[in-house]
Design a protein around this motif. Structure first.
Motif, mmCIF file in Angstrom:
data_model
loop_
_atom_site.group_PDB
_atom_site.id
_atom_site.type_symbol
_atom_site.label_atom_id
_atom_site.label_comp_id
_atom_site.label_asym_id
_atom_site.label_seq_id
_atom_site.Cartn_x
_atom_site.Cartn_y
_atom_site.Cartn_z
ATOM 1 N N GLU A 1 -16.315 -7.512 21.948
ATOM 2 C CA GLU A 1 -15.581 -6.377 21.363
ATOM 3 C C GLU A 1 -14.824 -5.585 22.433
ATOM 4 N N LEU A 2 -15.464 -5.317 23.570
ATOM 5 C CA LEU A 2 -14.817 -4.537 24.627
ATOM 6 C C LEU A 2 -13.586 -5.256 25.178
ATOM 7 N N ASN B 1 -10.803 -5.494 22.504
ATOM 8 C CA ASN B 1 -10.115 -4.208 22.372
ATOM 9 C C ASN B 1 -9.141 -3.982 23.525
ATOM 10 N N HIS C 1 -5.401 -3.579 22.380
ATOM 11 C CA HIS C 1 -4.890 -2.207 22.357
ATOM 12 C C HIS C 1 -4.397 -1.694 23.704
ATOM 13 N N HIS D 1 -8.604 6.473 24.675
ATOM 14 C CA HIS D 1 -10.000 6.113 24.430
ATOM 15 C C HIS D 1 -10.119 5.288 23.153
ATOM 16 N N PRO D 2 -11.136 4.438 23.100
ATOM 17 C CA PRO D 2 -11.329 3.660 21.870
ATOM 18 C C PRO D 2 -11.617 4.584 20.693
ATOM 19 N N ARG D 3 -11.245 4.116 19.525
ATOM 20 C CA ARG D 3 -11.482 4.888 18.306
ATOM 21 C C ARG D 3 -12.198 3.994 17.309
ATOM 22 N N TRP E 1 -15.393 -0.748 18.268
ATOM 23 C CA TRP E 1 -15.997 0.357 19.001
ATOM 24 C C TRP E 1 -17.258 0.867 18.301
#
Length: 140
Positions: free
Chosen positions: A56-57, A60, A64, A93-95, A112
């Motif tokens: 996921e990290l 992302n 993004h 920042h991630p949302r 996230w």
């Protein structure tokens, strides 16, 4: 070059098992597997949680923020604690809302919240030249 790429903690398990720069989720999962390989006591849950969180990290960062600019993974506590650093070039920042995890019709926005669900702790730090480092700690 990012701190994670020049930092000695970039070495898996802080031993002599280096890994090449991580740019994809598959490479990140492989680095996590190497870091945990030296710890037979690392439980299956930690291994699974780590695979999901790092996927996921990194996804992302690619989706993004234009990609991964730095990556590090470390173990401590005899393999019972795993710390993952992922750096990217955006300050944003991630949302994501935990409610996204409950909506089976939603096509995105779960990454996230999933990381937050899995992590024992997390931090986001700005990088001196722009961008950010997300540090996630997973435990057994």
């Amino acid at each position: 070059m990012s701190r994670a790429e020049t930092d000695p903690t970039r070495w898996c398990d802080q031993t002599a098992h280096p890994f090449p720069p991580v740019r994809t989720a598959a490479q990140a999962r492989a680095a996590v597997a190497v870091a945990l390989a030296g710890h037979p006591g690392a439980c299956a849950r930690l291994r699974g949680d780590a695979r999901l969180a790092v996927t996921e990290l990194v996804t992302n960062a690619i989706r993004h923020a234009g990609g991964v600019t730095g990556f590090a993974v470390r173990t401590s506590g005899g393999g019972r604690v795993l710390t993952i650093d992922v750096e990217d070039a955006t300050d944003a920042h991630p949302r994501g809302d935990a409610a996204n995890l409950q909506d089976p019709t939603r096509l995105g926005g779960r990454g996230w919240p999933l990381v937050l669900l899995l992590a024992a702790s997390w931090e986001i730090h700005p990088l001196p030249g722009g961008g950010k480092r997300i540090r996630v700690t997973l435990t057994t």
